[in-house]
Design an enzyme around this catalytic site. Structure first.
Site, PDB file in Angstrom:
ATOM      1  N   ASP A  42      -0.183   5.941  12.192  1.00  0.00           N
ATOM      2  CA  ASP A  42      -0.388   4.683  11.242  1.00  0.00           C
ATOM      3  C   ASP A  42       0.788   3.885  10.755  1.00  0.00           C
ATOM      4  OD1 ASP A  42      -1.835   2.342  10.092  1.00  0.00           O
ATOM      5  OD2 ASP A  42      -1.662   3.533   8.327  1.00  0.00           O
ATOM      6  N   ASP A  74       1.138   0.800   8.128  1.00  0.00           N
ATOM      7  CA  ASP A  74       1.329   0.457   6.867  1.00  0.00           C
ATOM      8  C   ASP A  74       0.629   1.645   5.765  1.00  0.00           C
ATOM      9  OD1 ASP A  74       2.336  -1.958   7.670  1.00  0.00           O
ATOM     10  OD2 ASP A  74       0.304  -2.957   7.959  1.00  0.00           O
TER      11      ASP A  74
HETATM   12 MG   LIG Z   1      -2.635   2.141   6.997  1.00  0.00          MG
END
Ligand SMILES: [Mg+2]
Ligand SMILES: [Zn+2]
Length: 194
Positions: free
Chosen positions: A10, A12
């Protein structure tokens, strides 16, 4: 062709600082130790593949051109750390916000697994040898949907998710890691042990 292992990452809150919508490249900042984590995957010949929801595009907060500039900044920051990605897959959609083509019930917005499946097809990945690392339960759900391992990091939203919401998780993580480097070390240690 021999299928490869990968770690899906992932963006962010996992690879980069969680700052809300990254609507300018200046807002993208690698988390501490994140570059080192990607370096270790590169050295182990495990594909490093970013999979990220960027619903801010559907919402009209920024354009695909801005996303491209943000991606260039990500590549540059990683290159400075001696690290490189094997793939970067982005969901541009939102089910209820904005306008077509971005307003869509797509198959790729996590927790849906479309980005992972697309990456597996493009890069020749063995999903059973893959692990998804993220800071939200939606990352864990996407991992489980394709038979990949699921690791929650405590960076970004992860610590709050784990401390206050874990009994409501639809999918429990296989491991909880302090950060991406800790997660990668856990994945690589299990590969050696297998
Ligand atoms: Mg995230
Ligand atoms: Zn999508």
């Amino acid at each position: 062709m021999t299928l490869r292992p990968a770690v899906f990452i992932d963006r962010d809150g996992t690879l980069t600082e969680e700052v809300g919508y990254v609507n300018h490249p200046s807002r993208l900042q690698l988390l501490p130790r994140a570059g080192e984590a990607i370096c270790r995957l590169n050295a182990a010949n495990v594909a490093a593949v970013v999979v990220t929801n960027q619903g801010g595009i559907a919402r009209g907060y920024f354009t695909e051109d801005v996303l491209q500039a943000v991606n260039e900044s990500l590549y540059a920051q990683l290159a400075r750390a001696g690290a490189r990605l094997d793939g970067l897959y982005v969901c541009l959609h939102h089910p209820t916000e904005g306008e077509a083509p971005y307003r869509a019930r797509c198959d790729c917005r996590k927790p849906k697994p479309g980005l992972l499946l697309r990456a597996a097809g493009d890069l020749g990945l063995d999903l059973a040898q893959c692990t998804m690392v993220g800071d939200k339960v939606s990352d864990l759900v996407a991992a489980r949907a394709v038979g990949a391992g699921a690791v929650l990091v405590l960076t970004g939203y992860g610590r709050g998710e784990w401390e206050y919401r874990r009994e409501r998780f639809d999918v429990q993580p296989d491991h909880v890691a302090t950060d991406l480097l800790d997660a990668v070390d856990w994945v690589l240690a299990r590969r050696v042990a297998a």
